[in-house]
Design an enzyme around this catalytic site. Sequence first.
Site, PDB file in Angstrom:
ATOM      1  N   HIS A 504       0.824  -1.210   0.000  1.00 54.13           N
ATOM      2  CA  HIS A 504       0.000   0.000   0.000  1.00 54.13           C
ATOM      3  C   HIS A 504       0.861   1.264   0.000  1.00 54.13           C
ATOM      4  O   HIS A 504       0.656   2.161   0.817  1.00 54.13           O
ATOM      5  CB  HIS A 504      -0.940   0.013   1.214  1.00 54.13           C
ATOM      6  CG  HIS A 504      -2.093  -0.932   1.109  1.00 54.13           C
ATOM      7  ND1 HIS A 504      -3.047  -1.084   2.092  1.00 54.13           N
ATOM      8  CD2 HIS A 504      -2.470  -1.789   0.126  1.00 54.13           C
ATOM      9  CE1 HIS A 504      -3.945  -1.978   1.722  1.00 54.13           C
ATOM     10  NE2 HIS A 504      -3.617  -2.432   0.533  1.00 54.13           N
ATOM     11  N   HIS A 547      -8.345  -0.318   2.180  1.00 54.38           N
ATOM     12  CA  HIS A 547      -7.501  -0.713   1.047  1.00 54.38           C
ATOM     13  C   HIS A 547      -7.569   0.439   0.052  1.00 54.38           C
ATOM     14  O   HIS A 547      -8.495   1.236   0.068  1.00 54.38           O
ATOM     15  CB  HIS A 547      -8.025  -2.007   0.450  1.00 54.38           C
ATOM     16  CG  HIS A 547      -7.891  -3.176   1.369  1.00 54.38           C
ATOM     17  ND1 HIS A 547      -7.048  -4.223   1.126  1.00 54.38           N
ATOM     18  CD2 HIS A 547      -8.486  -3.442   2.554  1.00 54.38           C
ATOM     19  CE1 HIS A 547      -7.133  -5.105   2.107  1.00 54.38           C
ATOM     20  NE2 HIS A 547      -8.001  -4.657   2.985  1.00 54.38           N
TER      21      HIS A 547
HETATM   22  P1  FDA Z   1      -1.307   1.273 -10.784  1.00 50.52           P
HETATM   23  O1  FDA Z   1      -0.157   0.439 -10.372  1.00 50.52           O
HETATM   24  O2  FDA Z   1      -2.646   0.648 -10.790  1.00 50.52           O
HETATM   25  O3  FDA Z   1      -1.062   1.865 -12.244  1.00 50.52           O
HETATM   26  C1  FDA Z   1       0.177   2.313 -12.699  1.00 50.52           C
HETATM   27  C2  FDA Z   1       0.327   1.904 -14.162  1.00 50.52           C
HETATM   28  O4  FDA Z   1       1.404   2.631 -14.743  1.00 50.52           O
HETATM   29  C3  FDA Z   1       0.638   0.429 -14.344  1.00 50.52           C
HETATM   30  O5  FDA Z   1      -0.245  -0.123 -15.276  1.00 50.52           O
HETATM   31  C4  FDA Z   1       2.084   0.431 -14.844  1.00 50.52           C
HETATM   32  O6  FDA Z   1       2.394  -0.643 -15.707  1.00 50.52           O
HETATM   33  C5  FDA Z   1       2.150   1.756 -15.562  1.00 50.52           C
HETATM   34  N1  FDA Z   1       3.500   2.312 -15.661  1.00 50.52           N
HETATM   35  C6  FDA Z   1       4.436   2.443 -14.691  1.00 50.52           C
HETATM   36  N2  FDA Z   1       5.537   3.035 -15.167  1.00 50.52           N
HETATM   37  C7  FDA Z   1       5.292   3.312 -16.468  1.00 50.52           C
HETATM   38  C8  FDA Z   1       6.047   3.933 -17.497  1.00 50.52           C
HETATM   39  N3  FDA Z   1       7.272   4.413 -17.265  1.00 50.52           N
HETATM   40  N4  FDA Z   1       5.498   4.022 -18.726  1.00 50.52           N
HETATM   41  C9  FDA Z   1       4.247   3.545 -18.973  1.00 50.52           C
HETATM   42  N5  FDA Z   1       3.496   2.956 -18.034  1.00 50.52           N
HETATM   43  C10 FDA Z   1       4.007   2.843 -16.793  1.00 50.52           C
HETATM   44  N6  FDA Z   1      -5.987  -2.475  -2.956  1.00 50.52           N
HETATM   45  C11 FDA Z   1      -7.282  -2.732  -2.692  1.00 50.52           C
HETATM   46  O7  FDA Z   1      -8.110  -1.822  -2.769  1.00 50.52           O
HETATM   47  N7  FDA Z   1      -7.682  -3.975  -2.320  1.00 50.52           N
HETATM   48  C12 FDA Z   1      -6.813  -5.018  -2.213  1.00 50.52           C
HETATM   49  O8  FDA Z   1      -7.214  -6.141  -1.871  1.00 50.52           O
HETATM   50  C13 FDA Z   1      -5.454  -4.772  -2.520  1.00 50.52           C
HETATM   51  N8  FDA Z   1      -4.541  -5.781  -2.466  1.00 50.52           N
HETATM   52  C14 FDA Z   1      -3.308  -5.613  -3.047  1.00 50.52           C
HETATM   53  C15 FDA Z   1      -2.496  -6.724  -3.276  1.00 50.52           C
HETATM   54  C16 FDA Z   1      -1.300  -6.577  -3.961  1.00 50.52           C
HETATM   55  C17 FDA Z   1      -0.428  -7.770  -4.237  1.00 50.52           C
HETATM   56  C18 FDA Z   1      -0.896  -5.293  -4.421  1.00 50.52           C
HETATM   57  C19 FDA Z   1       0.399  -5.119  -5.180  1.00 50.52           C
HETATM   58  C20 FDA Z   1      -1.694  -4.181  -4.172  1.00 50.52           C
HETATM   59  C21 FDA Z   1      -2.901  -4.331  -3.492  1.00 50.52           C
HETATM   60  N9  FDA Z   1      -3.765  -3.255  -3.280  1.00 50.52           N
HETATM   61  C22 FDA Z   1      -5.068  -3.489  -2.921  1.00 50.52           C
HETATM   62  C23 FDA Z   1      -3.331  -1.872  -3.596  1.00 50.52           C
HETATM   63  C24 FDA Z   1      -3.899  -1.315  -4.900  1.00 50.52           C
HETATM   64  O9  FDA Z   1      -4.120  -2.326  -5.837  1.00 50.52           O
HETATM   65  C25 FDA Z   1      -2.966  -0.235  -5.470  1.00 50.52           C
HETATM   66  O10 FDA Z   1      -2.711   0.720  -4.471  1.00 50.52           O
HETATM   67  C26 FDA Z   1      -3.589   0.488  -6.665  1.00 50.52           C
HETATM   68  O11 FDA Z   1      -4.020  -0.412  -7.634  1.00 50.52           O
HETATM   69  C27 FDA Z   1      -2.582   1.479  -7.261  1.00 50.52           C
HETATM   70  O12 FDA Z   1      -3.202   2.226  -8.281  1.00 50.52           O
HETATM   71  P2  FDA Z   1      -2.420   3.346  -9.086  1.00 50.52           P
HETATM   72  O13 FDA Z   1      -3.367   3.936 -10.031  1.00 50.52           O
HETATM   73  O14 FDA Z   1      -1.729   4.241  -8.117  1.00 50.52           O
HETATM   74  O15 FDA Z   1      -1.256   2.579  -9.842  1.00 50.52           O
END
Ligand code: FDA
Length: 569
Positions: A504, A547
Amino acid sequence: PSSAYYDFVIVGGGTSGLVVANRLSELNNITVAVIEAGESTLNNFNVSNVMGYSTAFGTQIDWAYQTVNQTYAGGLKQTVRAGKALGGTSTINGMSYTRAEDVQIDNWEAVGNKGWNWKNLFEYYKKSEGFQVPTEDQIADGANYNASYHGMNGPLKVGWPTSMTNSSFFPVLRQTFEKLGVQYNSDANGGKMVGFTVHPDTIDREMNVREDAARAYYWPYEARSNLKIISNTRANKIIWANATQGEAVAVGVEATNAYGTQSIYANKEIILSAGALRSPALLELSGVGNPVILGEYGIPVKVNITTVGENLQDQTNNGLSWEGIDTLTGLATFSILPSVNQLYGNNVTALESYVKSNLITYAKTVSTASNGAVKESDLLEAFNLQYDLIFKSQVPYAEVVFSPGDQSFAVEYWPLLPFSRGSIHIQSANPSVLPAINPNYFMFDQDVEAQVTVAQYIRKALGTAPLNSLVRNEVFPGLDVLPANASSSTWDSWIKANYRTNYHPVGTNSMLPREKGGVVSPELKVYGTKNLRIVDASILPFQLCGHLTSTLYAVAERASDLIKESHLI
Ligand code: FDA
């Protein structure tokens, strides 16, 4: 090298980025491009399978970022998972849908972000949500809701899995925790989270598949000719206009894929949505950040903001398990969210004064670790707010999740509001080199102490009737490894040897007034720029008790309206 022109260019087609892409491309006279490093996962069973949590880990859709060695946590690195796919991390996460405590969101406004409060955001949680009312069977298994908390017509399907954990499990947990003073909370999504709750997930119940950001916000709209997804393409940096005075003007994004490097131009705005672990690195690669760090890599300073990449806040997760007596199947969504008073009972007064007397030390230590990039006084304000949330507002102090299985019974937990703070920064001017991530897990003893207390509380709960009738012996770590009277140093080493990140991360481009160390304004605009915004987990100034995705969807919905308003479109 080729080039292309759009009105808006969004970097990162993840959880937040696809919301903005969807809402802007509702206007058919506006063109939108999304640059996404990953690809579609529509036909990836590791993503769609609602029982498939963790099967995507380590595959090509997982960035599997490595932290630097964790000095305070036993010295080793951690793997921080994040989705590399259309849909971002929502394609690999645990699907839990819990929002935040109302006072937590109100704190955003209290620190100077006008308009960011629970009342306003509540409408956007509902705008994003397509709530699936539980069936009679699901209600019998514990699903419950308050209709006024939910949106019925939004794109994101939220509900309970077809196959919930069956039978008597719900009343057993409810009775056990009521005995321990934790009341049943029939719906934790109305801004009051404390209690025992059976929360919904991001699931499409009819299809029995995961509801990720792409399924919710992109695939039903893919026919829009003004919305272009540029997948399998990595954004490298922002291209700036040649002005030397006034606010920096972003004109495009340099991006690389298998066919080479190209420039993708934006007539109006660029929006970074690459996530808390990447958006700050993209700013640094583009010359926005701490001049000391940019100087190390020979990157000319476009905008001086020393706090880019600072304020990294994450949580730590540990688990225990027991031998189970029954076989319980189905997807469990049972959580206990106890307050600090419920966890500590009579010992809370001692803890409260210990934490209070340490806030200045925490602020000094974090400021020093950032080489002064984050000011001690700003940190102290944030720590005081956090202290008030825990001890005065009595928000949840930890989350405890129960996953009963085939004659096994696993319990995971994480303290929700650690005091440790870290950072993320580039370690090269080459955009293909991943940034250095340093969450500083267990920077303060208090964050270890919180882990110990919750683990002991779980042991107590598993020994309390009627829950004790569902389990035999503790299997992991077991009383031989960690006896009931284990010393604090035994606990300390067990916790640090076994913890993982709770995935997170937030705060690395905090929305705060500029004089308080903010990177983005309440309009989510990067300070010192005319038309560069950030919409993702990096802008959350403080960690949340829920979350993250539910809040990120709501934030991105509100951000989309702010963007539309500012262009009078
Ligand atoms: P997110 O990661 O979704 O998007 C970023 C995007 O940018 C990605 O698609 C990436 O590939 C792309 N990217 C990065 N660098 C780039 C570049 N240089 N050029 C082009 N593209 C690029 N939350 C919840 O609500 N319930 C839950 O149960 C869970 N459980 C959980 C488990 C696990 C294993 C993880 C890793 C995370 C969770 N979370 C969660 C947290 C939640 O899923 C997370 O905080 C959000 O999806 C993040 O959303 P963002 O939009 O910030 O980034």
